[in-house]
Design an enzyme around this catalytic site. Structure first.
Site, short mmCIF file in Angstrom:
data_model
loop_
_atom_site.label_atom_id
_atom_site.label_comp_id
_atom_site.label_asym_id
_atom_site.label_seq_id
_atom_site.Cartn_x
_atom_site.Cartn_y
_atom_site.Cartn_z
N ASP A 1 0.83 -1.20 0.00
CA ASP A 1 0.00 0.00 0.00
C ASP A 1 0.87 1.26 0.00
O ASP A 1 1.85 1.34 0.76
CB ASP A 1 -0.86 -0.03 1.28
CG ASP A 1 -1.96 1.02 1.28
OD1 ASP A 1 -2.82 0.97 0.39
OD2 ASP A 1 -1.95 1.88 2.19
N GLU B 1 1.71 -0.60 -5.02
CA GLU B 1 0.69 0.40 -5.29
C GLU B 1 1.41 1.74 -5.24
O GLU B 1 1.63 2.31 -4.17
CB GLU B 1 -0.43 0.39 -4.24
CG GLU B 1 -1.59 1.28 -4.68
CD GLU B 1 -2.13 2.23 -3.62
OE1 GLU B 1 -3.20 2.81 -3.85
OE2 GLU B 1 -1.50 2.41 -2.57
#
Ligand code: GLC
Length: 545
Positions: free
Chosen positions: A210, A269
């Protein structure tokens, strides 16, 4: 138990994203859970995917739907237990499905033991050094330490509630409930290697990282004069994103994964542009994949798509990496709705009832055509839960049920991501369309979901679900993910290419496009796609010659 290996499985893998709170609810509380997923593993393996990626299911106060982790080594009771996870992993592996979990290293929850300790500790203490605490500016420290803004709106700094006279401030690139960690602190580095090992020991096949471009901030945290809200789409700029030192972290993690047998992956990401900067995350000693957001954000546009594809393939090839193809995820408006807007290249931050409503039929046709186009490209593809049912965004959610912090933090200026996160319809005639046994759902489902429920599509020729199944089967049979793209045509009305003997044609224009004489159709995005030897607008066809 691991899965039998073809080497580098991830180079052409089709990876299905499970957003646990919205996939399937087994206990009736209206929030999806791991046992709910277990109940649908048969469906997932029949779809023809290679792996599952789970959005976070860790212990969390759910201030950002689980992207605010309070304990990285346990499952939130909302979703189940570690035993449920172990059983699910074994079951998935038994079916030949690999499993990737989400790692959220940029920030913890403010309920994490470290942050609580930090709040209770002295300024300058070791506990505070795990985060980015700073004294405030102004005579009494009443002003934020710099001018950074949060991705969710408002200042990126909050003054800590520690009862002192001039409390320090802490940095949060996202919600105040998500304090950013200090990645220049060796203790943070060691802790996350340990967390990786905790899940690798359980047998996971990889991690989705993330906010991978945010961990390291420029030394001194200098002011920045462009609002971060403007940045996320091409968010490489500014002292909080894509700093060169971040790559040392991923080299360290690559080495941790290499301690384990088998073929495990890290996927970034990272909202980073240009493509050359993104490809740095997938150098051979860092991560295996990065989400290709450049392609995702181009929209329904042949010129932009071709440029983006060429850019991605070239820059990834230069570092020996595979390319990923993504059309939807839990952070963006579902592509079946984006492509139904008047401007099918627009990039709204959610769609509310007061905004332009997409043309559902047009959006779905284009979504199916785009998916068929993408699944023939070489590389790895991601599917976001429900897109295989052709689900649209929920574009008329009442504001009072919205939970995305970006809605509240922008005073409603940003509609937010809830519309993409609505619980999946499984059975048209059941309560909550089969999502939960009680009919409870954490977000209401739109009536349009009934006709799209999985049971209405299984075995139905021409349904979106059967289109995905057929496309994934053919993609595998022809080895398209390991092939090479050769353009055979491109202009404002169409794109066409060949890959391993499969020819692909997408019609972006307003008129039918004749297929070459002798074309043998393998698969079409709609039953009516080819009429009198010509491909109708907003359709894709795979054919052989
Ligand atoms: C990522 C996640 C998003 C989350 C944010 C903060 O962008 O995909 O859902 O809100 O990080 O963790």
């Amino acid at each position: 138990m691991g899965v039998a290996e073809p080497t580098d499985w991830w180079r052409d893998a089709v990876i299905y994203q499970i957003y646990p709170r919205s996939f399937a609810d087994s206990d009736g509380d209206g929030i999806g859970d791991l046992r709910g997923v277990a109940g649908h593993l048969g469906y997932l393996s029949e779809l023809g995917i290679d792996a599952l990626w789970f959005s976070p299911f860790y212990v969390s106060p759910q201030a950002d739907a689980g992207y605010d982790v309070a304990d990285y080594r346990d499952i939130d009771p909302l979703f189940g237990t570690l035993a449920d996870f172990d059983a699910l992993l074994a079951n998935a592996h038994g079916r030949g499905l690999r499993v990737i979990v989400d790692l959220v290293p940029n920030h913890t929850s403010k309920e994490h033991a470290w942050f609580r300790e930090a709040v209770a500790a002295e300024p300058g203490s070791a506990a505070r050094e795990r985060y980015l605490f700073r004294d405030g500016l102004g005579r009494h420290g009443e002003l934020a330490p710099n001018n950074w803004t949060s991705v969710f709106g408002g200042s990126a700094w909050t003054q800590v509630d520690d009862g002192r006279e001039a409390p320090q401030w802490y940095l949060h690139l996202f919600d105040p409930a998500q304090p950013d960690l200090n990645w220049r602190n060796p203790e943070v580095i060691a802790e996350f290697k340990d967390i990786l090992r905790f899940w690798l020991d359980r047998g996971v096949d990889g991690f989705r990282i993330d906010v991978a471009h945010g961990l390291v901030k420029q030394a001194g945290l200098p002011d920045w004069h462009i609002k971060s809200a403007e940045l996320e789409g091409g968010g490489n700029r500014g002292p909080m994103w894509d700093q060169d030192d971040v790559h040392d972290i991923y080299r360290g993690w690559n080495a941790v994964l290499a301690e384990y047998a088998g073929d495990r992956i890290l996927v970034a990401e990272a909202w980073v542009a240009p493509a050359e900067r993104l490809s740095r995350y997938v150098r051979s000693d860092e991560m295996q994949q990065a989400f290709n957001f450049d392609f995702m954000t181009v929209g329904w546009d042949p010129v932009g798509m071709k440029e983006s594809i060429d850019r991605a393939l070239t820059t990834n090839a230069a570092v020996g990496a595979t390319t990923t193809w993504v059309l939807s995820n839990h952070d963006v408006v579902r592509h079946a709705s984006r492509f139904g807007l008047k401007d099918a290249t627009s990039w709204p931050r959610g769609i509310g009832a007061h905004e332009e409503q997409p043309d559902a039929a047009l959006g779905l046709s284009r979504a199916r055509a785009a998916t068929l186009f993408v699944l023939a490209l070489p590389g790895s593809a991601y599917i976001y839960e429900g897109e295989e049912l052709g689900l649209p965004e929920h574009t008329t959610l009442p504001d009072d049920v919205r939970q995305d912090p970006s809605f509240a933090r922008t005073g409603g200026a940003e509609t937010g991501r809830d519309g993409a996160r609505v619980p999946i319809p499984w059975v048209a005639d059941a309560p909550a369309y089969g999502f939960s046994p009680t009919g409870a759902t954490w977000l209401p489902q739109p009536p349009a979901f009934a006709a799209l429920a999985a049971d209405r599509q299984e075995g139905v020729e021409g349904s979106t679900l059967e289109l995905y199944r057929a496309a994934l089967r053919l993609r595998r049979e022809h080895g398209l993910g390991r092939g090479a793209l050769e353009w055979t045509g491109a202009d404002a009305a169409h794109l066409s290419f060949a890959n391993r003997g499969v020819r692909v044609l997408t019609n972006f224009g307003a008129r039918p496009l004749p297929l070459p004489v002798g074309a043998r159709i393998l698969l079409a995005s709609e039953p009516d796609a080819v009429v009198d030897g010509a491909l109708a607008p907003d359709r894709t066809v795979w054919f052989a010659q």
